[in-house]
Scaffold this motif. Structure first.
Motif, PDB file in Angstrom:
ATOM      1  N   LEU A   7       8.875  59.127 130.173  1.00 37.91           N
ATOM      2  CA  LEU A   7       9.328  60.638 129.973  1.00 37.91           C
ATOM      3  C   LEU A   7       9.031  61.329 130.897  1.00 37.91           C
ATOM      4  O   LEU A   7       9.669  62.669 131.249  1.00 37.91           O
ATOM      5  CB  LEU A   7       9.077  61.245 128.560  1.00 37.91           C
ATOM      6  N   ARG A  24      16.752  62.255 121.755  1.00 42.18           N
ATOM      7  CA  ARG A  24      15.613  61.709 122.431  1.00 42.18           C
ATOM      8  C   ARG A  24      14.622  61.447 122.006  1.00 42.18           C
ATOM      9  O   ARG A  24      13.818  60.387 121.920  1.00 42.18           O
ATOM     10  CB  ARG A  24      15.340  62.620 123.805  1.00 42.18           C
ATOM     11  N   TRP A  49      10.720  59.737 134.680  1.00 44.65           N
ATOM     12  CA  TRP A  49      11.962  59.215 134.572  1.00 44.65           C
ATOM     13  C   TRP A  49      12.492  60.335 134.243  1.00 44.65           C
ATOM     14  O   TRP A  49      13.886  60.653 134.939  1.00 44.65           O
ATOM     15  CB  TRP A  49      11.988  57.880 134.051  1.00 44.65           C
ATOM     16  N   SER A  50      12.605  60.864 133.053  1.00 45.11           N
ATOM     17  CA  SER A  50      13.361  62.013 132.514  1.00 45.11           C
ATOM     18  C   SER A  50      12.660  63.424 132.903  1.00 45.11           C
ATOM     19  O   SER A  50      13.693  64.387 132.541  1.00 45.11           O
ATOM     20  CB  SER A  50      12.935  62.004 130.747  1.00 45.11           C
ATOM     21  N   LEU A  55      17.660  55.761 129.922  1.00 40.80           N
ATOM     22  CA  LEU A  55      16.251  56.075 129.244  1.00 40.80           C
ATOM     23  C   LEU A  55      15.533  55.031 128.563  1.00 40.80           C
ATOM     24  O   LEU A  55      14.434  54.585 128.674  1.00 40.80           O
ATOM     25  CB  LEU A  55      16.183  57.492 128.673  1.00 40.80           C
TER      26      LEU A  55
END
Length: 173
Positions: free
Chosen positions: A119, A57, A122-123, A17
């Motif tokens: 975010l 995060r 990708w997350s 991340l």
């Protein structure tokens, strides 16, 4: 769960991340270390949180945005540029040109816009989770994502519209 166990389980995901957020593996390692130091200082709070991953995060995202704000120089270190073709005779740059173009376009976005897109895509977080991580409202997340995607689309379309045209006069050269 103790911090050591958490880092063993979630450390690689945090590093990935961070790498996507900042675009550099060395800065990503520094970013994760900074975030984990903060998590260590507040570990009791992290353990009591409903979602410890979301808590860490958010620490990581805040550390990234703080680092971007503090960066006083626009210099970007680069490694040595290879001076030849790869082992199969092909130019190594041909294989990564598209990915590098996308990374450059992503790097050209403001830090918050880049963070929202990372975010989200990708997350794979929803707008509420992103808003929680950034400390903004979900409406702000949607608006930021919309503007960032529009900017990326404009940049992707720009090279396609700059084609050169040639005309023939009917005369032989």
């Amino acid at each position: 769960m103790e911090l050591e166990e958490y880092v063993a389980a979630r450390g690689p995901a945090l590093l990935r991340l961070a790498h996507v957020l900042c675009g550099d593996s060395h800065r990503a390692q520094d970013l994760v270390q900074t975030a984990l130091v903060d998590a260590f200082r507040h570990w009791r709070r992290v353990q009591r949180a409903d979602h410890p991953d979301a808590y860490v995060r958010r620490i990581l995202v805040n550390a990234h945005l703080a680092a971007v704000r503090k960066r006083s120089s626009g210099e970007v270190p680069v490694g040595e540029v290879p001076d030849g073709a790869g082992p199969d005779g092909a130019d190594p740059a041909d294989g990564v040109a598209g990915r590098d173009g996308f990374r450059a376009a992503l790097d050209g976005l403001p830090p918050r816009a880049r963070t929202v897109l990372v975010l989200r895509y990708w997350s794979d977080l929803d707008d509420v989770a992103i808003a929680d991580a950034l400390g903004v409202s979900p409406v702000t997340v949607r608006a930021t994502a919309s503007r960032a995607l529009a900017t990326l689309r404009e940049r992707a379309a720009a090279p396609a519209t700059t084609t050169t045209t040639t005309t023939t006069t009917g005369e032989e050269p």
